[in-house]
Design a protein around this motif. Structure first.
Motif, PDB file in Angstrom:
ATOM      1  N   MET A  23       5.336  -5.485  -0.637  1.00 35.65           N
ATOM      2  CA  MET A  23       6.123  -4.449  -1.265  1.00 35.65           C
ATOM      3  C   MET A  23       7.495  -4.414  -0.611  1.00 35.65           C
ATOM      4  SD  MET A  23       4.957  -0.507  -1.689  1.00 35.65           S
ATOM      5  CE  MET A  23       4.786  -0.144  -3.394  1.00 35.65           C
ATOM      6  N   GLN A  24       8.517  -4.273  -1.402  1.00 32.72           N
ATOM      7  CA  GLN A  24       9.885  -4.206  -0.889  1.00 32.72           C
ATOM      8  C   GLN A  24      10.481  -2.827  -1.158  1.00 32.72           C
ATOM      9  OE1 GLN A  24      11.812  -7.570  -2.873  1.00 32.72           O
ATOM     10  NE2 GLN A  24      12.166  -8.415  -0.832  1.00 32.72           N
ATOM     11  N   TRP A  25      11.257  -2.367  -0.198  1.00 33.19           N
ATOM     12  CA  TRP A  25      11.936  -1.095  -0.346  1.00 33.19           C
ATOM     13  C   TRP A  25      13.433  -1.339  -0.228  1.00 33.19           C
ATOM     14  CZ3 TRP A  25       7.688  -1.339   3.125  1.00 33.19           C
ATOM     15  CH2 TRP A  25       6.530  -0.754   2.630  1.00 33.19           C
ATOM     16  N   ASN A  26      14.192  -0.669  -1.071  1.00 25.29           N
ATOM     17  CA  ASN A  26      15.643  -0.826  -1.068  1.00 25.29           C
ATOM     18  C   ASN A  26      16.350   0.260  -0.279  1.00 25.29           C
ATOM     19  OD1 ASN A  26      15.540  -3.141  -2.720  1.00 25.29           O
ATOM     20  ND2 ASN A  26      15.300  -1.843  -4.539  1.00 25.29           N
ATOM     21  N   SER A  27      15.614   1.271   0.138  1.00 27.82           N
ATOM     22  CA  SER A  27      16.212   2.351   0.921  1.00 27.82           C
ATOM     23  C   SER A  27      15.128   3.021   1.767  1.00 27.82           C
ATOM     24  CB  SER A  27      16.868   3.384  -0.006  1.00 27.82           C
ATOM     25  OG  SER A  27      15.872   4.077  -0.733  1.00 27.82           O
ATOM     26  N   TRP A  28      15.592   3.833   2.714  1.00 30.03           N
ATOM     27  CA  TRP A  28      14.648   4.555   3.558  1.00 30.03           C
ATOM     28  C   TRP A  28      13.850   5.567   2.743  1.00 30.03           C
ATOM     29  CZ3 TRP A  28      12.730   3.357   8.023  1.00 30.03           C
ATOM     30  CH2 TRP A  28      13.455   2.509   8.860  1.00 30.03           C
ATOM     31  N   SER A  29      14.476   6.184   1.753  1.00 27.52           N
ATOM     32  CA  SER A  29      13.753   7.171   0.946  1.00 27.52           C
ATOM     33  C   SER A  29      12.632   6.500   0.157  1.00 27.52           C
ATOM     34  CB  SER A  29      14.701   7.919   0.016  1.00 27.52           C
ATOM     35  OG  SER A  29      15.328   7.032  -0.884  1.00 27.52           O
ATOM     36  N   GLU A  30      12.849   5.272  -0.337  1.00 25.63           N
ATOM     37  CA  GLU A  30      11.779   4.539  -1.013  1.00 25.63           C
ATOM     38  C   GLU A  30      10.665   4.179  -0.037  1.00 25.63           C
ATOM     39  OE1 GLU A  30      12.993   1.126  -3.252  1.00 25.63           O
ATOM     40  OE2 GLU A  30      14.521   2.242  -4.346  1.00 25.63           O
ATOM     41  N   PHE A  31      11.066   3.799   1.174  1.00 26.57           N
ATOM     42  CA  PHE A  31      10.067   3.484   2.187  1.00 26.57           C
ATOM     43  C   PHE A  31       9.214   4.704   2.502  1.00 26.57           C
ATOM     44  CE2 PHE A  31       8.964   3.614   6.752  1.00 26.57           C
ATOM     45  CZ  PHE A  31       8.040   2.574   6.777  1.00 26.57           C
ATOM     46  N   LEU A  32       9.871   5.853   2.712  1.00 29.34           N
ATOM     47  CA  LEU A  32       9.147   7.069   3.042  1.00 29.34           C
ATOM     48  C   LEU A  32       8.283   7.553   1.886  1.00 29.34           C
ATOM     49  CD1 LEU A  32      11.882   8.956   5.066  1.00 29.34           C
ATOM     50  CD2 LEU A  32       9.908   7.717   5.957  1.00 29.34           C
ATOM     51  N   ALA A  33       8.676   7.266   0.649  1.00 31.22           N
ATOM     52  CA  ALA A  33       7.889   7.659  -0.521  1.00 31.22           C
ATOM     53  C   ALA A  33       6.676   6.749  -0.709  1.00 31.22           C
ATOM     54  CB  ALA A  33       8.763   7.632  -1.764  1.00 31.22           C
ATOM     55  N   MET A  34       6.705   5.551  -0.137  1.00 31.27           N
ATOM     56  CA  MET A  34       5.602   4.587  -0.181  1.00 31.27           C
ATOM     57  C   MET A  34       5.091   4.342  -1.598  1.00 31.27           C
ATOM     58  SD  MET A  34       4.670   3.254   2.655  1.00 31.27           S
ATOM     59  CE  MET A  34       5.226   3.401   4.319  1.00 31.27           C
ATOM     60  N   GLY A  35       6.010   4.199  -2.525  1.00 31.29           N
ATOM     61  CA  GLY A  35       5.620   3.892  -3.898  1.00 31.29           C
ATOM     62  C   GLY A  35       4.781   4.979  -4.546  1.00 31.29           C
ATOM     63  N   GLY A  36       4.972   6.204  -4.148  1.00 30.83           N
ATOM     64  CA  GLY A  36       4.236   7.316  -4.719  1.00 30.83           C
ATOM     65  C   GLY A  36       2.970   7.687  -3.945  1.00 30.83           C
ATOM     66  N   TYR A  37       2.655   6.932  -2.936  1.00 26.67           N
ATOM     67  CA  TYR A  37       1.447   7.184  -2.151  1.00 26.67           C
ATOM     68  C   TYR A  37       1.753   7.745  -0.763  1.00 26.67           C
ATOM     69  CZ  TYR A  37      -0.766   4.400  -5.758  1.00 26.67           C
ATOM     70  OH  TYR A  37      -1.202   3.931  -6.963  1.00 26.67           O
ATOM     71  N   ALA A  38       2.905   8.335  -0.605  1.00 26.84           N
ATOM     72  CA  ALA A  38       3.338   8.818   0.714  1.00 26.84           C
ATOM     73  C   ALA A  38       2.364   9.822   1.310  1.00 26.84           C
ATOM     74  CB  ALA A  38       4.733   9.427   0.622  1.00 26.84           C
ATOM     75  N   GLY A  39       1.831  10.716   0.509  1.00 29.34           N
ATOM     76  CA  GLY A  39       0.899  11.715   1.024  1.00 29.34           C
ATOM     77  C   GLY A  39      -0.332  11.086   1.644  1.00 29.34           C
ATOM     78  N   TYR A  40      -0.846  10.059   0.999  1.00 28.47           N
ATOM     79  CA  TYR A  40      -2.030   9.384   1.521  1.00 28.47           C
ATOM     80  C   TYR A  40      -1.691   8.547   2.753  1.00 28.47           C
ATOM     81  CZ  TYR A  40      -3.784  10.548  -3.114  1.00 28.47           C
ATOM     82  OH  TYR A  40      -4.146  11.215  -4.240  1.00 28.47           O
ATOM     83  N   VAL A  41      -0.594   7.811   2.675  1.00 25.31           N
ATOM     84  CA  VAL A  41      -0.212   6.925   3.776  1.00 25.31           C
ATOM     85  C   VAL A  41       0.153   7.721   5.009  1.00 25.31           C
ATOM     86  CG1 VAL A  41       1.459   5.209   4.547  1.00 25.31           C
ATOM     87  CG2 VAL A  41       0.537   5.084   2.225  1.00 25.31           C
ATOM     88  N   TRP A  42       1.098   8.637   4.886  1.00 19.74           N
ATOM     89  CA  TRP A  42       1.544   9.398   6.050  1.00 19.74           C
ATOM     90  C   TRP A  42       0.487  10.380   6.517  1.00 19.74           C
ATOM     91  CZ3 TRP A  42       4.829   6.653   8.273  1.00 19.74           C
ATOM     92  CH2 TRP A  42       5.790   5.949   7.565  1.00 19.74           C
ATOM     93  N   GLY A  43      -0.321  10.879   5.580  1.00 17.55           N
ATOM     94  CA  GLY A  43      -1.430  11.746   5.976  1.00 17.55           C
ATOM     95  C   GLY A  43      -2.449  11.005   6.833  1.00 17.55           C
ATOM     96  N   SER A  44      -2.732   9.757   6.465  1.00 17.19           N
ATOM     97  CA  SER A  44      -3.689   8.974   7.256  1.00 17.19           C
ATOM     98  C   SER A  44      -3.118   8.642   8.632  1.00 17.19           C
ATOM     99  CB  SER A  44      -4.090   7.694   6.522  1.00 17.19           C
ATOM    100  OG  SER A  44      -2.998   6.827   6.371  1.00 17.19           O
ATOM    101  N   PHE A  45      -1.826   8.348   8.699  1.00 15.71           N
ATOM    102  CA  PHE A  45      -1.197   8.110  10.002  1.00 15.71           C
ATOM    103  C   PHE A  45      -1.246   9.379  10.860  1.00 15.71           C
ATOM    104  CE2 PHE A  45       1.138   4.419   8.140  1.00 15.71           C
ATOM    105  CZ  PHE A  45       0.749   3.479   9.076  1.00 15.71           C
ATOM    106  N   GLY A  46      -0.940  10.511  10.255  1.00 15.14           N
ATOM    107  CA  GLY A  46      -0.959  11.779  10.985  1.00 15.14           C
ATOM    108  C   GLY A  46      -2.347  12.137  11.478  1.00 15.14           C
TER     109      GLY A  46
END
Length: 63
Positions: free
Chosen positions: A1-24
């Protein structure tokens, strides 16, 4: 997966809640485990000192 900006990276393609929640959650569990290990270590050291004290006094431990 490629991200063009930090906001896209942080959004994780719409799965940010799952990704960052699991890290947390993983970080929280690791922190809790470190504190639990420290507590168990302190209790074990205190127990060894207590048994050593009894041994020095000529007493025996009985369960």
């Amino acid at each position: 997966m490629q991200w063009n900006s930090w906001s896209e990276f942080l959004a994780m393609g719409g799965y940010a809640g799952y990704v960052w929640g699991s890290f947390g959650l993983t970080l929280l569990v690791i922190i809790c485990e470190v504190f639990a290990l420290r507590l168990r270590r302190r209790k074990a050291i205190a127990r060894v000192k207590q048994l050593q004290s009894w041994s020095d006094q000529g007493l025996e431990y009985q369960e």
